[in-house]
Design a protein around this motif. Structure first.
Motif, PDB file in Angstrom:
ATOM      1  N   LYS A   1       0.825  -1.207   0.000  1.00  0.00           N
ATOM      2  CA  LYS A   1       0.000   0.000   0.000  1.00  0.00           C
ATOM      3  C   LYS A   1       0.860   1.259   0.000  1.00  0.00           C
ATOM      4  O   LYS A   1       0.510   2.265  -0.638  1.00  0.00           O
ATOM      5  CB  LYS A   1      -0.936  -0.007   1.210  1.00  0.00           C
ATOM      6  N   PHE A   2       1.977   1.210   0.716  1.00  0.00           N
ATOM      7  CA  PHE A   2       2.873   2.363   0.731  1.00  0.00           C
ATOM      8  C   PHE A   2       3.438   2.615  -0.665  1.00  0.00           C
ATOM      9  O   PHE A   2       3.503   3.764  -1.130  1.00  0.00           O
ATOM     10  CB  PHE A   2       4.003   2.133   1.734  1.00  0.00           C
ATOM     11  N   ALA A   3       3.820   1.528  -1.339  1.00  0.00           N
ATOM     12  CA  ALA A   3       4.327   1.667  -2.709  1.00  0.00           C
ATOM     13  C   ALA A   3       3.236   2.212  -3.632  1.00  0.00           C
ATOM     14  O   ALA A   3       3.501   3.068  -4.492  1.00  0.00           O
ATOM     15  CB  ALA A   3       4.833   0.317  -3.215  1.00  0.00           C
ATOM     16  N   GLN A   4       2.005   1.734  -3.455  1.00  0.00           N
ATOM     17  CA  GLN A   4       0.887   2.233  -4.264  1.00  0.00           C
ATOM     18  C   GLN A   4       0.632   3.717  -3.999  1.00  0.00           C
ATOM     19  O   GLN A   4       0.318   4.482  -4.920  1.00  0.00           O
ATOM     20  CB  GLN A   4      -0.375   1.428  -3.957  1.00  0.00           C
ATOM     21  N   PHE A   5       0.764   4.109  -2.739  1.00  0.00           N
ATOM     22  CA  PHE A   5       0.557   5.511  -2.371  1.00  0.00           C
ATOM     23  C   PHE A   5       1.593   6.403  -3.056  1.00  0.00           C
ATOM     24  O   PHE A   5       1.258   7.459  -3.613  1.00  0.00           O
ATOM     25  CB  PHE A   5       0.630   5.646  -0.854  1.00  0.00           C
ATOM     26  N   LEU A   6       2.853   5.979  -3.036  1.00  0.00           N
ATOM     27  CA  LEU A   6       3.900   6.752  -3.709  1.00  0.00           C
ATOM     28  C   LEU A   6       3.645   6.824  -5.211  1.00  0.00           C
ATOM     29  O   LEU A   6       3.833   7.879  -5.840  1.00  0.00           O
ATOM     30  CB  LEU A   6       5.270   6.130  -3.426  1.00  0.00           C
ATOM     31  N   ASP A   7       3.208   5.707  -5.792  1.00  0.00           N
ATOM     32  CA  ASP A   7       2.899   5.698  -7.225  1.00  0.00           C
ATOM     33  C   ASP A   7       1.765   6.671  -7.545  1.00  0.00           C
ATOM     34  O   ASP A   7       1.809   7.388  -8.556  1.00  0.00           O
ATOM     35  CB  ASP A   7       2.512   4.286  -7.675  1.00  0.00           C
ATOM     36  N   PHE A   8       0.746   6.690  -6.686  1.00  0.00           N
ATOM     37  CA  PHE A   8      -0.379   7.603  -6.880  1.00  0.00           C
ATOM     38  C   PHE A   8       0.089   9.057  -6.847  1.00  0.00           C
ATOM     39  O   PHE A   8      -0.290   9.874  -7.703  1.00  0.00           O
ATOM     40  CB  PHE A   8      -1.431   7.360  -5.801  1.00  0.00           C
ATOM     41  N   LEU A   9       0.929   9.396  -5.881  1.00  0.00           N
ATOM     42  CA  LEU A   9       1.414  10.770  -5.768  1.00  0.00           C
ATOM     43  C   LEU A   9       2.232  11.166  -6.992  1.00  0.00           C
ATOM     44  O   LEU A   9       2.052  12.255  -7.550  1.00  0.00           O
ATOM     45  CB  LEU A   9       2.256  10.922  -4.501  1.00  0.00           C
ATOM     46  N   ASN A  10       3.124  10.282  -7.411  1.00  0.00           N
ATOM     47  CA  ASN A  10       3.992  10.608  -8.544  1.00  0.00           C
ATOM     48  C   ASN A  10       3.227  10.680  -9.861  1.00  0.00           C
ATOM     49  O   ASN A  10       3.540  11.504 -10.730  1.00  0.00           O
ATOM     50  CB  ASN A  10       5.119   9.572  -8.651  1.00  0.00           C
ATOM     51  N   ALA A  11       2.216   9.835 -10.007  1.00  0.00           N
ATOM     52  CA  ALA A  11       1.494   9.777 -11.281  1.00  0.00           C
ATOM     53  C   ALA A  11       0.400  10.827 -11.396  1.00  0.00           C
ATOM     54  O   ALA A  11       0.093  11.292 -12.508  1.00  0.00           O
ATOM     55  CB  ALA A  11       0.894   8.382 -11.468  1.00  0.00           C
ATOM     56  N   HIS A  12      -0.193  11.224 -10.257  1.00  0.00           N
ATOM     57  CA  HIS A  12      -1.401  12.045 -10.353  1.00  0.00           C
ATOM     58  C   HIS A  12      -1.378  13.342  -9.542  1.00  0.00           C
ATOM     59  O   HIS A  12      -2.174  14.239  -9.826  1.00  0.00           O
ATOM     60  CB  HIS A  12      -2.615  11.217  -9.911  1.00  0.00           C
ATOM     61  N   VAL A  13      -0.521  13.446  -8.537  1.00  0.00           N
ATOM     62  CA  VAL A  13      -0.579  14.610  -7.648  1.00  0.00           C
ATOM     63  C   VAL A  13       0.506  15.628  -7.972  1.00  0.00           C
ATOM     64  O   VAL A  13       0.230  16.823  -8.126  1.00  0.00           O
ATOM     65  CB  VAL A  13      -0.484  14.177  -6.168  1.00  0.00           C
TER      66      VAL A  13
END
Length: 436
Positions: free
Chosen positions: A192-204
C-alpha cells in the motif's frame, strides 16, 4: 501521569511495583518452597493468579519444560538449550504466521529483536539523550537475539538484576514487534505504501519535475520573544538565504519542495511522506497500553505538507480529491479537523497541544487509509518551534505523561528518578530550538 497499563495485559510484567517485578535474585525453582507459596498467596489476594498461570504455562511451553525445577538443566546443557531454541522458533513462526524455512524464520524473529533494541536506542538517542549513560543497555542483552536465551537469562543467577530486567523488557518488546509485523503482512502495508507513492507521482505532483526532484528553499522567520510563535515568515532562495544573518528570535529553516499544478499554476509544496517504522509503532502500543496493533495503530501511512497560504491549503485538498478521481478511485475524507482559520484542535493524544493549527484528515482511497496533515509556512514553523506546541516538546510529553519512560526505565533499576526529569528534558529541547 497516565498509567500505561489500563488493564491486565503484558505491560504488567514490566511494573517494578507489581507482583512480577525483577528482584535482586531470580525467581526460585522450587514450587513448594515457603517464599514461593507466600508469593502465590499474594498473587491470589491481589487477583493476579490467572495472569501468573498464563505466564507460567507460556514459559514452560516455550522452554519445553514441565516445571521451573527443570530450568537449571537448560542453563547447564548447551545441546538442550539449542533444541529448545529450535522448537521455540517453530512455535513463534506459527503464532506470528511466519512462512519459510528454519533460517528464514530465525531471521524474521531476529528482526523483532532489532526492533526491540531500536525502541530503547531511539529513546536514548532522542528523547532521553541527556540521560543516555544512565539507561544504556547491558551489552549481553543488546547482543542476544534468541528468545529462549533471553528467557533463560531471567532465571540465571549469574546475571545482575538490571540485565535480567532488560532481558524481560526485550522479550516483551519483541512480542509487540511480532504482532506489528504480523498485522503489517496481513494488511499488506508495504504494498500500500508503494501504491501511495505511485499515486502521488502519477497524479498529484507536477509532471514537469522528475521523480525525486526537489526545489531548495528557506523559511526566514521572526519569532515572538515570549511564546516563540512565528510572527513573520518569508520564503528565500538559496542565493537570498546567504544575505540573511541569524539573530535572537530568528530562525532559518531549510525546506525541499515539490510542486502541484492547479488551473495551469504550479504551486510549491514541502512534503514529508512516512510509513511509521516498527519501533515507532511499538512505542505507540506502549503509550496506548494496548497489545493489539489493530486497535492502537491506525496511522501507519501519513503525509505532511506545507504550502505558503491558507488558500493553497484548500487548493491542495481539492487537488487531492480530483487526482484520486483521475486515478479511478473515490477519495473519502474522514475525521477532518481544520484549525488554520481559528478554533481549537481537540486531540485525544497524550501530550498533544490544543493550540496546534493545521488541517488534518484521513483519506480513504484505493484500499488505503492515509493520514494527511497540511500546514501553512507559519503554522509549520509553530509546529516546529513554538513553546508548548513544538513537536519536540510533544514527543517528550507523550513519552513521560503516558508512563512509558517509567515503565521502561524504572528508578530502582536505573537509579534515575524520571518523575522530575520531564521539565529538564523540555528545557534542553527549548535551548536547542531557540539557540541561534
Amino acid at each position: 501521569m497516565t498509567r500505561t497499563r489500563a488493564k491486565d495485559n503484558i505491560f504488567s510484567l514490566l511494573e517494578q511495583s507489581g507482583p512480577f517485578a525483577t528482584l535482586n535474585e531470580p525467581p526460585g525453582y522450587a514450587p513448594f518452597s515457603r517464599p514461593t507459596r507466600e508469593w502465590v498467596r499474594r498473587l491470589r489476594e491481589q487477583g493476579w493468579i490467572t495472569r501468573y498461570r498464563v505466564l507460567r504455562n507460556q514459559v514452560m511451553e516455550l522452554l519445553n519444560v514441565r516445571g521451573f525445577d527443570e530450568i537449571p538443566l537448560l542453563l547447564e546443557n548447551v545441546a538442550a538449550r539449542q533444541a529448545a531454541s529450535r522448537r521455540a522458533y517453530a512455535l513463534l513462526a506459527n503464532m506470528f504466521g511466519i512462512e519459510g524455512n528454519e533460517r528464514e524464520i530465525v531471521t524474521r524473529v531476529h528482526t523483532y529483536s532489532r526492533t526491540a533494541d531500536a525502541v530503547i536506542n531511539y529513546l536514548r538517542g532522542r528523547v532521553l539523550s541527556s540521560y543516555a549513560p544512565y539507561i544504556e543497555m547491558t551489552n549481553e542483552i543488546d547482543s542476544t537475539k534468541d528468545p529462549v536465551e533471553l528467557l533463560l537469562i531471567i532465571f540465571d543467577p549469574r546475571y545482575h538484576k538490571k540485565a535480567r530486567f532488560e532481558a524481560k523488557r526485550k522479550l516483551i518488546l519483541m512480542s509487540l514487534a511480532g504482532s506489528i509485523d504480523q498485522r503489517e503482512r496481513e494488511t499488506g502495508i508495504e504494498q500500500k505504501f508503494a501504491q501511495f507513492l505511485d499515486f502521488l507521482n502519477a497524479h498529484v505532483w507536477s509532471r514537469r519535475m522528475k521523480i525525486g526532484e526537489l526545489d531548495i528553499a528557506f523559511l526566514a522567520s521572526r519569532h515572538d520573544k515570549e511564546s516563540f510563535a512565528c510572527r513573520e515568515v518569508k520564503v528565500l532562495s538559496p542565493a537570498e538565504r546567504e544575505t540573511v544573518k541569524k539573530g535572537q528570535g530568528r530562525k532559518i529553516t531549510l525546506i525541499k519542495r515539490r510542486r502541484f499544478k492547479v488551473n495551469g499554476r504550479e504551486i510549491p509544496i514541502y512534503v514529508s511522506i512516512r510509513k511509521k517504522p516498527p519501533e515507532a509503532r511499538v512505542l505507540k502500543l506502549l503509550r496506548k497500553g494496548e497489545e493489539n496493533p489493530a486497535v492502537a495503530v491506525d496511522d501507519e501511512l501519513g503525509l505532511m505538507a506545507v504550502v505558503d497560504s491558507v488558500m493553497e491549503v484548500k487548493l491542495f485538498q481539492k487537488h487531492l480529491t480530483q487526482s484520486a478521481s483521475q486515478a479511478g478511485t473515490l477519495m473519502i475524507l474522514e475525521e477532518v479537523t481544520d484549525t488554520l482559520a481559528g478554533g481549537v484542535y481537540q486531540s485525544t493524544s497524550i501530550g498533544s497541544s490544543a493550540n496546534t493549527p493545521m488541517l488534518k484528515f484521513f483519506a480513504r482511497m484505493g484500499g488505503m487509509r492515509v493520514e494527511f496533515i497540511v500546514h501553512t509556512n507559519e503554522s509549520y514553523l509553530n509546529y516546529m518551534y513554538q513553546r508548548g506546541v513544538s513537536h519536540d516538546e510533544y514527543e517528550v510529553k507523550r513519552i513521560f505523561d503516558s508512563g512509558v519512560v517509567h515503565l521502561l526505565f524504572p528508578t530502582d533499576i536505573y537509579h534515575l528518578d524520571m518523575s522530575d526529569k520531564k521539565d529538564a528534558v523540555i528545557r534542553w529541547f527549548r535551548n536547542r530550538i531557540e539557540d541561534f
